[in-house]
Design an enzyme around this catalytic site. Structure first.
Site, PDB file in Angstrom:
ATOM      1  N   ASP A   8      34.155  48.867  74.093  1.00  7.59           N
ATOM      2  CA  ASP A   8      33.976  48.757  72.509  1.00  7.59           C
ATOM      3  C   ASP A   8      32.562  47.977  72.411  1.00  7.59           C
ATOM      4  OD1 ASP A   8      34.260  48.777  69.554  1.00  7.59           O
ATOM      5  OD2 ASP A   8      34.701  46.876  69.848  1.00  7.59           O
ATOM      6  N   ASP A  10      30.889  46.454  69.287  1.00  4.25           N
ATOM      7  CA  ASP A  10      30.715  45.223  68.293  1.00  4.25           C
ATOM      8  C   ASP A  10      31.809  44.299  68.602  1.00  4.25           C
ATOM      9  OD1 ASP A  10      28.373  46.487  66.768  1.00  4.25           O
ATOM     10  OD2 ASP A  10      30.080  47.715  65.899  1.00  4.25           O
ATOM     11  N   ASN A 118      25.877  53.263  64.486  1.00  4.31           N
ATOM     12  CA  ASN A 118      24.484  52.510  64.947  1.00  4.31           C
ATOM     13  C   ASN A 118      24.577  52.486  66.349  1.00  4.31           C
ATOM     14  OD1 ASN A 118      23.150  52.182  62.238  1.00  4.31           O
ATOM     15  ND2 ASN A 118      25.165  50.987  61.837  1.00  4.31           N
ATOM     16  N   ASP A 170      38.040  44.368  71.159  1.00  4.43           N
ATOM     17  CA  ASP A 170      38.243  42.836  70.500  1.00  4.43           C
ATOM     18  C   ASP A 170      39.083  43.151  69.277  1.00  4.43           C
ATOM     19  OD1 ASP A 170      36.174  44.283  69.143  1.00  4.43           O
ATOM     20  OD2 ASP A 170      35.415  42.333  68.143  1.00  4.43           O
TER      21      ASP A 170
HETATM   22  C1  BG6 Z   1      32.814  49.030  64.593  1.00  7.06           C
HETATM   23  C2  BG6 Z   1      33.016  47.415  63.788  1.00  7.06           C
HETATM   24  O1  BG6 Z   1      32.755  48.722  65.792  1.00  7.06           O
HETATM   25  O2  BG6 Z   1      32.177  49.743  63.734  1.00  7.06           O
HETATM   26  C3  BG6 Z   1      33.318  47.771  62.218  1.00  7.06           C
HETATM   27  O3  BG6 Z   1      33.862  46.591  64.342  1.00  7.06           O
HETATM   28  C4  BG6 Z   1      32.353  48.677  61.521  1.00  7.06           C
HETATM   29  O4  BG6 Z   1      33.231  46.496  61.632  1.00  7.06           O
HETATM   30  C5  BG6 Z   1      32.383  49.875  62.359  1.00  7.06           C
HETATM   31  O5  BG6 Z   1      32.869  48.846  60.283  1.00  7.06           O
HETATM   32  C6  BG6 Z   1      31.557  50.907  61.885  1.00  7.06           C
HETATM   33  O6  BG6 Z   1      30.083  50.704  62.145  1.00  7.06           O
HETATM   34  P1  BG6 Z   1      28.719  51.194  61.547  1.00  7.06           P
HETATM   35  O7  BG6 Z   1      27.746  50.578  62.170  1.00  7.06           O
HETATM   36  O8  BG6 Z   1      28.942  52.736  61.612  1.00  7.06           O
HETATM   37  O9  BG6 Z   1      28.559  51.134  59.926  1.00  7.06           O
HETATM   38 MG    MG Z   2      34.912  45.665  68.071  1.00  7.56          MG
END
Ligand code: BG6
Ligand code: MG
Length: 215
Positions: A8, A10, A118, A170
């Protein structure tokens, strides 16, 4: 026998989980929601942007149309990307680079399985991209963790069966997704003991006996 690790992003490889929290908090305050807390943010770990938005809106009293929700999610993403502007190697969590290097030396293949749209940009900016063989992220999926889709796509791209993959996560949603995909998991991060993972460690800088996990 494990032949590939799916990380994963984030909160596992990078500390962007904190930035997600700050961006959601800012949006919540824009909407007059002042009681959005860290503990609400924990429920957003691993889940998609739109599902995360619902967790914020649940704290308020106003109903929004689907179109308005899309605009709110976009606004949060603008705040988040503003914060990512200065992102560099410093955001990579302790132990991540060393772990990735060691795993590659052992001839394992490395995937990323993240809900975040992202992901490609974050991997580039942090210098993690050269260590990753395949990416499966919010740009590839239609279903959010705990659905296993993101890990199934990663395994498919890595040309591995589920039994050959180990997921590092996580979030509770992510561990559930790994289980649903038929993959073993390593739980890390502040809640590593309550995630229900196959193996547990505080983070990638912990003394993990990888040889045991790879059997
Ligand atoms: C996950 C995060 O990795 O990505 C979430 O833990 C987040 O909190 C999700 O909402 C989506 O991310 P993004 O960057 O596409 O808004
Ligand atoms: Mg995560």
């Amino acid at each position: 026998m494990i032949r590939g690790i799916i990380f994963d992003l984030d909160g596992v490889l990078v500390s962007t989980d904190e930035l997600h929290y700050r961006a959601w908090k800012r949006l919540a305050e824009d909407l007059g929601i002042t009681n959005f807390t860290k503990s609400d943010n924990e429920k957003q770990r691993g889940v998609s942007r739109m599902a995360s938005l619902e967790i914020v809106l649940d704290k308020g009293t106003v109903s929004y149309s689907e179109e308005e929700k899309l605009r709110l999610a976009e606004r949060k993403n603008d705040y988040y990307k503003e914060m990512l502007g200065s992102l560099d190697e410093g955001a990579v969590l302790a132990g991540a680079f060393d772990t990735l290097k060691w795993l590659r030396e052992q001839q394992l293949v490395i995937g990323v399985g993240s809900a975040s749209k992202n992901t490609p940009m974050i991997l580039q900016k942090t210098g993690l991209a050269p260590y990753i063989d395949e990416v499966s992220c919010g740009l590839d999926t239609t279903l959010s963790k705990p659905h296993p889709e993101v890990f199934q796509i990663a395994a498919h791209k890595l040309k591995l069966s589920a039994g050959e993959c180990l997921v590092v996560e996580d979030s509770a949603a992510g561990i559930e997704a790994a289980k649903a995909a038929g993959m073993k998991s390593l739980g890390v991060g502040p809640y590593y003991q309550s995630l229900g993972a196959t193996y547990e460690a505080t983070g990638l800088d912990a003394p993990i006996v990888w040889e045991e996990l790879l059997q």
